[in-house]
Design an enzyme around this catalytic site. Sequence first.
Site, PDB file in Angstrom:
ATOM      1  N   ASN A   1       0.845  -1.189   0.000  1.00  0.00           N
ATOM      2  CA  ASN A   1       0.000   0.000   0.000  1.00  0.00           C
ATOM      3  C   ASN A   1       0.880   1.238   0.000  1.00  0.00           C
ATOM      4  O   ASN A   1       1.972   1.256   0.568  1.00  0.00           O
ATOM      5  CB  ASN A   1      -1.012  -0.011   1.153  1.00  0.00           C
ATOM      6  N   ILE A   2       0.395   2.254  -0.701  1.00  0.00           N
ATOM      7  CA  ILE A   2       1.133   3.504  -0.881  1.00  0.00           C
ATOM      8  C   ILE A   2       0.173   4.641  -0.563  1.00  0.00           C
ATOM      9  O   ILE A   2      -0.806   4.859  -1.293  1.00  0.00           O
ATOM     10  CB  ILE A   2       1.660   3.626  -2.328  1.00  0.00           C
ATOM     11  N   GLU A   3       0.444   5.354   0.531  1.00  0.00           N
ATOM     12  CA  GLU A   3      -0.434   6.435   0.962  1.00  0.00           C
ATOM     13  C   GLU A   3       0.019   7.781   0.400  1.00  0.00           C
ATOM     14  O   GLU A   3       1.145   7.934  -0.072  1.00  0.00           O
ATOM     15  CB  GLU A   3      -0.482   6.494   2.490  1.00  0.00           C
TER      16      GLU A   3
ATOM     17  N   CYS B   1      -4.025   0.624  -2.660  1.00  0.00           N
ATOM     18  CA  CYS B   1      -3.902  -0.602  -1.870  1.00  0.00           C
ATOM     19  C   CYS B   1      -2.841  -1.533  -2.448  1.00  0.00           C
ATOM     20  O   CYS B   1      -2.516  -1.476  -3.641  1.00  0.00           O
ATOM     21  CB  CYS B   1      -5.235  -1.342  -1.841  1.00  0.00           C
TER      22      CYS B   1
ATOM     23  N   GLU C   1      -3.025  -4.751  -3.040  1.00  0.00           N
ATOM     24  CA  GLU C   1      -3.554  -5.692  -4.031  1.00  0.00           C
ATOM     25  C   GLU C   1      -3.613  -5.058  -5.410  1.00  0.00           C
ATOM     26  O   GLU C   1      -3.232  -5.675  -6.412  1.00  0.00           O
ATOM     27  CB  GLU C   1      -4.965  -6.154  -3.626  1.00  0.00           C
TER      28      GLU C   1
ATOM     29  N   CYS D   1     -10.153  -4.781   0.407  1.00  0.00           N
ATOM     30  CA  CYS D   1     -11.308  -3.882   0.373  1.00  0.00           C
ATOM     31  C   CYS D   1     -12.179  -4.215  -0.845  1.00  0.00           C
ATOM     32  O   CYS D   1     -11.781  -4.964  -1.744  1.00  0.00           O
ATOM     33  CB  CYS D   1     -10.840  -2.424   0.344  1.00  0.00           C
TER      34      CYS D   1
ATOM     35  N   CYS E   1     -10.597  -3.422  -4.294  1.00  0.00           N
ATOM     36  CA  CYS E   1      -9.604  -4.411  -4.727  1.00  0.00           C
ATOM     37  C   CYS E   1     -10.272  -5.704  -5.180  1.00  0.00           C
ATOM     38  O   CYS E   1      -9.844  -6.321  -6.159  1.00  0.00           O
ATOM     39  CB  CYS E   1      -8.601  -4.683  -3.604  1.00  0.00           C
TER      40      CYS E   1
END
Length: 138
Positions: A42-44, A53, A55, A91, A94
């Site tokens: 995941n990359i915010e 996300c 996935e 989620c 995804c």
Amino acid sequence: MDNKNLIRAAFEARGRAYTPYSHFQVGAALLSADGQLFQGCNIENASYGVSNCAERTALFKAVSEGVREFSKIAIVGGPEGAEHFSICEPCGICRQALAEFCDIDRFTVLLAKSEEDYEEYLLCELLPHAFLPAHLGK
């Protein structure tokens, strides 16, 4: 690739997560039908809607390389610095993204606490009544 190695690859990907806001790190390891491995984390982003996300990171990497058929994915997640993990489900976005490229009645989703402790599902169990390309006449 066996489940243990796929889960190990997901934990490895989790270690590369960029999570300065939630501090909740997720890793995914996606296996193509022909045995290629694609990892994602995941990359915010400070603008939360831009975040991605694990996935979908793995899926988009694979698709951008021309791969369109997949057999299974391992997903792991937990707070930054965690030593023990809980099950981390994908989620809804995804799940839908995976359904675009996977046979939901055959694609396996591994939700892991460790290499030895995991749950196994078919995508159709996690996304019943999926909206599929066939609904558009494709």
